[in-house]
Design a protein around this motif. Structure first.
Motif, PDB file in Angstrom:
ATOM      1  N   ASP A  47     105.788 -76.565  46.423  1.00 36.51           N
ATOM      2  CA  ASP A  47     106.456 -77.788  46.086  1.00 36.51           C
ATOM      3  C   ASP A  47     105.765 -78.600  45.012  1.00 36.51           C
ATOM      4  N   ALA A  48     104.445 -78.532  45.026  1.00 37.17           N
ATOM      5  CA  ALA A  48     103.708 -79.382  44.104  1.00 37.17           C
ATOM      6  C   ALA A  48     102.462 -78.664  43.645  1.00 37.17           C
ATOM      7  N   LEU A  49     102.027 -79.058  42.485  1.00 34.26           N
ATOM      8  CA  LEU A  49     100.843 -78.448  41.893  1.00 34.26           C
ATOM      9  C   LEU A  49      99.882 -79.561  41.567  1.00 34.26           C
ATOM     10  N   LEU A  50      98.657 -79.379  41.991  1.00 33.87           N
ATOM     11  CA  LEU A  50      97.662 -80.386  41.680  1.00 33.87           C
ATOM     12  C   LEU A  50      96.640 -79.742  40.764  1.00 33.87           C
ATOM     13  N   LEU A  51      96.478 -80.344  39.608  1.00 38.41           N
ATOM     14  CA  LEU A  51      95.576 -79.753  38.627  1.00 38.41           C
ATOM     15  C   LEU A  51      94.386 -80.676  38.493  1.00 38.41           C
ATOM     16  N   ILE A  52      93.233 -80.192  38.896  1.00 37.61           N
ATOM     17  CA  ILE A  52      92.056 -81.058  38.832  1.00 37.61           C
ATOM     18  C   ILE A  52      91.091 -80.479  37.822  1.00 37.61           C
ATOM     19  N   GLY A  53      90.733 -81.283  36.869  1.00 37.39           N
ATOM     20  CA  GLY A  53      89.762 -80.843  35.892  1.00 37.39           C
ATOM     21  C   GLY A  53      88.363 -81.126  36.419  1.00 37.39           C
ATOM     22  N   LEU A  54      87.433 -80.298  36.049  1.00 33.42           N
ATOM     23  CA  LEU A  54      86.061 -80.495  36.494  1.00 33.42           C
ATOM     24  C   LEU A  54      85.157 -80.580  35.278  1.00 33.42           C
ATOM     25  N   PRO A  55      84.031 -81.158  35.290  1.00 33.66           N
ATOM     26  CA  PRO A  55      83.413 -81.858  36.403  1.00 33.66           C
ATOM     27  C   PRO A  55      84.025 -83.211  36.726  1.00 33.66           C
TER      28      PRO A  55
END
Lengths: 352, 297
Positions: free
Chosen positions: A190-198
């Motif tokens: 349903d949903a996509l969470l895109l987390i950039g690091l650091p």
């Protein structure tokens, strides 16, 4: 006798002398009967058909006239009448101040200083961690498998019951460059969470219209070459940022021999994802066959280069729900952009 | 006059509005009840000397009622704050309820234990992050899906991708694509450059062509181009010249780091109608043609 009288009356009425008489009477109202008011179905449909036919004939006439005029003008060497451009939503989009301009120094400075510059300048290779929400079911695993094949250097970790913030820490320790969390709702991703690091931004997308590879007709199988990226229509500042974020998922040195292209096409704030393998071909087009009148141009073959695509990999659309500065922290984080209901009021206003 | 037995008789056998009868037994909804069961010994109305523990905002209070204050309902219940420490709270209960019936004191201590336990659990839970389920009104869901469909139709993705790839090919991004006939292809590169400009004009009308897009490509291509130009120059003579020209044309633009396609440079008019009758009308532009012809050996 009565008939004769009537005839005479009619004749007299036709005469011009009788106009004075006529003016005293009220002019007879012309009753316009709409086709929809006819109760008889047969008659009504016949009237409609006639109307439609008339309209079509008119339209054809117009087009012919236009074509003829332009042809004539060209033959004479003059400019043809201006081609009419249809009005589209893209044409009439509300003016957005945040549209990136080509000479924007600030933009480049921002690009250098933002979170993706390390990856995009090839100082670090992108390494992606894919995980899911706590309850993963049905199409989720299949989708993740396909994602793994699309994004090179991606790894899947089971979610367990870890908090997202802990996962972020863990990933930082293992030197990942981004995290993708696939969220499932009602047995559908349903949903996509895109987390950039650091300390990259967190983008929350809503996923829809997912079509898996096996459901695509004549699909191709992707290889493991690094894909090319095509990012279309990311005009505004926000769009630019999102585009760079997506770009940072993929390695910056595509392997052209693999002839794989991954496309993120933004249209009206919907980002369409496609994954193709392409091939360039030479297409022989026989010119003049369509113009049956001119015999002279027969036999002329024009060769054109075209690209042919074979779709492989999943197909889905994303819509940005929120973009948060910093890693995942819904309570304390600073949101750069959040979708609110009153942003949908205008049909000509888009943000990406 | 306060007589517990009478009160109990009346309540039990007739009607008590705090009593809730369910399958397993009778329960008491009175907030001052210690055990929660409807009992002769647990009924706060039928016992003139009674005590409970109640919780307010995470702090526990010991409430006591004595028969001396039975005629002042306003001041009936006396409240003592209990410390958060379990042992100390027990001591305080003992102190206040020293001479009270043991059963009641026991029940109160049991209640205290349970409440402390659930307070700890609540604190733990609130620290844990849980997903919050948000609902979206159906109208919005439908609206979004409708808009998505229309956007998909307006996007014409396949066409756009194909065009994009061809442009990149013409720019010379691809060093070696091994599936074309070299001669024909090189000739096509010329022709395509002419047609490219025609195509772009049409594109300008339809697709919102993006500066951002260019830049993103540019970053990828810059690396590629710089590497490949080198190869080009060494390898193929023919392409060498082409490559050079491109380089020269594009480098000043590249310094700005933005390539703007040669927009409407032409003085003639060209049309490429895709649908319907394909009428490709080319008007010769002498300057450009001249240049190109030079390079085609």
């Amino acid at each position: 006798m009565a008939k004769e009288k009537k005839r005479k009356a009619a004749e007299e009425a036709v005469d011009g002398d009788d106009y004075i008489e006529r003016e005293d009477k009220k002019p007879k109202k012309q009753k316009l009967i709409l086709a929809s008011q006819i109760k008889n179905k047969e008659k009504r449909s016949a009237v409609y058909a006639k109307l439609k036919h008339e309209k079509r004939v008119e339209k054809h006439k117009k087009i012919k006239a236009r074509d003829a005029a332009s042809k004539q003008a060209l033959e004479l060497g003059e400019e043809p009448p201006e081609k009419m451009v249809p009005r589209t939503i893209e044409n009439t989009r509300e003016l957005d101040e945040t549209v990136c301009r080509p000479d924007d120094e600030e933009l480049f400075a921002g690009n250098d200083a933002d979170e993706f510059s390390a990856v995009l300048k090839q100082q670090t290779a992108p390494k992606v961690l894919i995980t899911t929400c706590r309850f993963n079911s049905s199409r989720g695993p299949a989708f993740i498998k396909e994602l793994l094949s699309v994004i090179p250097n991606a790894q899947y970790y089971k979610r367990g019951t870890y908090e997202l913030k802990k996962i972020v820490e863990y990933a930082k320790n293992k030197e990942f460059t981004s995290i993708i969390v696939v969220h499932t709702n009602r047995r559908e991703p349903d949903a996509l969470l895109l987390i950039g690091l650091p300390d990259g931004p967190t983008a929350h997308f809503r996923l829809s219209n997912l079509v898996l590879r096996k459901d695509i007709k004549n699909h191709g199988n992707p290889t493991s070459h690094e894909p090319e990226l095509v990012l279309n229509n990311f005009t505004t500042r926000l769009g630019h940022r999102v585009g760079r974020m997506i770009q940072s998922l993929f390695p910056q040195v595509p392997n052209f021999r693999g002839r794989r292209v991954v496309t993120f096409h933004n249209q009206r704030d919907f980002i369409f994802f496609r994954h193709h393998r392409y091939v360039f071909e030479v297409k022989e087009k026989k010119e003049g066959l369509k113009d049956k009148k001119s015999k002279a141009s027969q036999g002329k073959t024009e060769k054109k280069a075209i690209a042919r695509l074979q779709e492989c990999g999943p197909r889905f659309t994303l819509k940005l729900v929120s973009l948060q500065h910093g890693t995942f922290d819904t309570k304390g984080g600073e949101f750069e952009w959040v979708h609110k209901a009153d942003m949908d009021t205008s049909r000509r206003r888009f943000f990406i | 006059m306060q007589n517990d037995d009478v009160i109990w008789d009346v309540i039990r056998h007739h009607h008590c509005s705090y009593m809730a009868k369910i399958q397993t037994g009778n329960f008491c909804r009175n907030p001052y009840n210690v055990t929660g069961i409807c009992n002769r010994s647990s009924c706060p109305l039928a016992n003139s000397r009674y005590a409970t523990i109640r919780d307010h905002d995470g702090i526990f209070y010991l409430y006591m009622k004595t028969i001396e204050r039975a005629h002042m309902p306003n001041k009936l219940w006396e409240r003592v704050k209990l410390p958060k420490n379990y042992m100390k709270a027990l001591e305080i209960i003992d102190k206040h309820l020293e001479y009270w019936p043991k059963l009641l004191v026991h029940k109160i201590k049991q209640r205290l234990t349970k409440m402390t336990q659930y307070r700890i659990r609540m604190v733990k839970l609130s620290k844990k992050v849980r997903e919050k389920i948000m609902t979206v009104p159906r109208k919005e869901v439908k609206r979004e899906s409708r808009r998505e469909e229309k956007a998909l139709r307006a996007a014409q993705i396949e066409n756009v991708i194909e065009k994009e790839l061809l442009e990149r090919l013409n720019k010379g991004v691809y060093p070696d694509i091994c599936n074309y006939d070299e001669e024909i292809f090189n000739k096509l590169l010329d022709k395509n450059k002419e047609e490219e400009q025609e195509e772009e004009e049409e594109e300008e009308a339809e697709v919102e062509y993006v500066e951002g897009d260019y830049e993103l490509e540019e970053e990828e291509e810059l690396e590629e181009d710089i590497e490949d130009m080198g190869d080009f120059l060494k390898a193929n003579n023919f392409e060498d010249i082409e490559g050079d020209e491109d380089d020269l044309e594009e480098q000043p633009a590249k310094k700005k780091a933005y390539v703007s396609y040669p927009l409407k440079q032409d003085d003639g008019t060209e049309k490429v109608r895709r649908k319907g009758k394909k009428v490709v009308v080319e008007v010769e532009r002498d300057e450009d043609m001249g240049n190109r012809q030079h390079n085609v050996m």
